[in-house]
Design an enzyme around this catalytic site. Structure first.
Site, PDB file in Angstrom:
ATOM      1  N   LYS A 180       0.849  -1.199   0.000  1.00  0.00           N
ATOM      2  CA  LYS A 180       0.000   0.000   0.000  1.00  0.00           C
ATOM      3  C   LYS A 180       0.880   1.243   0.000  1.00  0.00           C
ATOM      4  CE  LYS A 180      -3.478   2.594   2.590  1.00  0.00           C
ATOM      5  NZ  LYS A 180      -2.614   3.802   2.696  1.00  0.00           N
ATOM      6  N   GLU A 256       8.771  -0.093  11.857  1.00  0.00           N
ATOM      7  CA  GLU A 256       9.885   0.847  11.869  1.00  0.00           C
ATOM      8  C   GLU A 256       9.251   2.215  12.053  1.00  0.00           C
ATOM      9  OE1 GLU A 256      12.109   3.618  11.362  1.00  0.00           O
ATOM     10  OE2 GLU A 256      12.004   3.213   9.208  1.00  0.00           O
ATOM     11  N   CYS A 290      13.361   9.441   9.672  1.00  0.00           N
ATOM     12  CA  CYS A 290      13.167   9.014  11.054  1.00  0.00           C
ATOM     13  C   CYS A 290      14.473   8.847  11.808  1.00  0.00           C
ATOM     14  CB  CYS A 290      12.357   7.718  11.097  1.00  0.00           C
ATOM     15  SG  CYS A 290      13.025   6.431  10.027  1.00  0.00           S
ATOM     16  N   GLU A 386       8.914  13.923  17.659  1.00  0.00           N
ATOM     17  CA  GLU A 386       9.451  13.950  16.299  1.00  0.00           C
ATOM     18  C   GLU A 386       8.846  15.121  15.526  1.00  0.00           C
ATOM     19  OE1 GLU A 386      10.715  10.473  13.298  1.00  0.00           O
ATOM     20  OE2 GLU A 386       8.599  10.478  13.820  1.00  0.00           O
TER      21      GLU A 386
END
Length: 488
Positions: A180, A256, A290, A386
């Site tokens: 996806k 992840e 990330c 983040e």
């Protein structure tokens, strides 16, 4: 690129359109780039059914030679269409051209060869020998077999890297995959589906590639009983939701997730070199990575000096049109993401961080200036959450133990870095940091053969390397009684 890009999705070996589409925009100028099929829950169900059928009723999972041939064909197709993919990636992802010659495109294409080579030499059986038990001799061995149907869900930041880091090892292992695309970068991933359909012998159902703006599609992929394993890269909040959703059918999950990685500059480091490294790292792909080091930990006595060196480094980052060869930093992916980044910077200043440079939107497109915040409280939002933007938070520390404490004071544990004139000192410190990857004096760990993943809420499992291959395998143990005549 000229004209609107229109792509099809791949379901059960056929390239098909959807009843409706959704737009994809060029983040460098905000212009409409093209349209992607807006897959429905029924489309996702059809893709899952095809993957289940291909896994259960064909020899894909057991025919190593077929899988190897198909991986070699996929690599050739990617290589043949490399420049077309490069232009599409630059236009849709906003990735600078120079970055596509590394982790945005060229390196990911190499992943396919890495896993083909691994498959060619891999032994799927381990002989454990004979053991005496209950008066008989027993021969034991372990076989590795494919985990089954895989749902692979992508983020927008590195769509080629992350698609191939999931797809290549899964196919090598013998799994079937429903991939996806991220709703922000669907065209890039759909192009991969077209190459599979048109240039490989991958059988129908083995790979489906969907794009959708509907949350129900992702929900089905993570809850459907015919999906055996979910691999997801993205936000930690979404990862938690996927873990909860997968629990209903006890699926294996690879996650992840986010990071808030710290770069520690020790008091014996070359401050100029370390500051330049920190400045360019946080600006890589506009901070949309990330594993990027978004916290810079510096000796308190030298805080102001290092801050000025980092600011000077940021001034040298060339921001602009990602198509230009000299551009080092392009736009953020969307106006929504830019607004989020800007709001976090503003709150940081309200919480007493010092805005040294940046902190401004740049139009047209969704650019944001390289931004430096100094004197940041290690407990503040900007130090803990983040950002996913070109924002570096500088945090002073008192001594080495304090630096380790601050670095580990995070729910994340994805990556980190240290700079020191003494490699052994740097390595000793690195071993005290709870992260899955670490850079010593600018060392690059990221490669097809290196496992990538994190500790704590940065995820579960490893991607790339042999460990990334093992994620898609199950171990089955066998034992048989050795007949007396055979023992003799």
């Amino acid at each position: 690129m000229s004209g609107l890009v229109v792509k099809s999705q791949l379901i059960d070996g056929k390239l098909v359109a959807a009843d409706s589409t959704f737009p994809s925009y060029n983040p460098a100028n905000g212009d409409l780039l093209g349209h992607a099929p807006d897959a429905t829950k029924d489309d996702a169900g059809a893709a899952i059914a095809a993957a289940r059928r291909a896994f259960d009723t064909t020899d894909w999972a057991t025919d190593k030679d077929l899988r190897l041939r198909c991986l070699r064909q996929l690599h050739q197709a990617l290589d043949d269409h490399r420049e077309e993919l490069r232009e599409l990636t630059i236009a849709e992802v906003g990735a600078p051209r120079q970055l596509t010659h590394g982790p945005q495109l060229d390196d990911p294409i190499g992943l396919v060869t890495y896993y083909a080579d691994l498959l060619e030499t891999c032994e799927f059986t381990e002989d454990l020998g004979v053991k005496e038990s209950r008066g008989q001799r027993h021969h034991r061995w372990v076989e590795k077999e494919a985990a089954g149907v895989v749902a692979a869900i992508l983020p927008y930041n590195f769509p080629n890297q992350l698609a191939l880091a999931k797809l290549a090892p899964a196919l090598a292992a013998g799994c079937t995959v429903v991939l996806k695309a991220a709703p922000q970068t669907p065209l890039t991933t759909l192009a991969l589906g077209e190459l599979i359909a048109e240039h490989t012998d991958i059988p129908p159902g083995v790979v489906s590639v969907l794009s959708s703006s509907r949350t129900e599609v992702g929900e089905l992929l993570t809850t459907h009983p015919d999906v055996d394993l979910v691999t997801f890269t993205g936000a930690t909040t979404t990862g938690r939701a996927i873990m909860a959703a997968a629990a209903g059918t006890v699926k294996r999950v690879f996650l992840e997730l986010g990071g808030k990685s710290a770069m520690i500059v020790l008091d014996d480091a070359d401050y100029t070199k370390a500051a330049m490294f920190a400045a360019f790292t946080i600006c890589s792909h506009s901070g949309q990575g990330c594993a990027l080091t978004s916290r810079l930990l510096v000796p308190r006595a030298d805080h102001d000096r290092i801050v000025q060196l980092v600011a000077a480094g940021m001034e040298r980052v060339r921001v602009g049109d990602p198509r230009a060869a000299e551009t080092a930093m392009g736009p953020l992916i969307s106006e929504q993401q830019r607004d989020k980044v800007d709001a976090m910077v503003r709150r940081a200043v309200e919480e007493a961080a010092t805005l040294v440079r940046g902190g401004k939107r740049v139009d047209p497109g969704w650019f944001y200036e390289p931004t430096l915040l100094a004197g940041v409280d290690p407990d503040s939002e900007i130090a803990q959450e983040e950002v996913f933007g070109p924002v570096l938070a500088v945090i002073p520390y008192d001594d080495e133990d304090d630096a380790v404490r601050i670095a580990n004071h995070s729910k994340y544990g994805l990556s980190g870095a240290v700079h020191s004139a003494d490699d052994e000192r740097a390595i000793r410190l690195a071993r005290r940091i709870r992260t899955g990857t670490f850079s010593i004096n600018g060392g690059n760990y990221f490669s097809a053969d290196v496992p990538f993943g994190g500790f704590k809420q940065s995820g579960i499992g490893r991607e790339s390397g042999r460990a990334g291959f093992e994620e898609f395998l199950e171990a089955k143990a066998f034992g048989r009684v050795v007949p007396p005549e055979e023992a003799a």
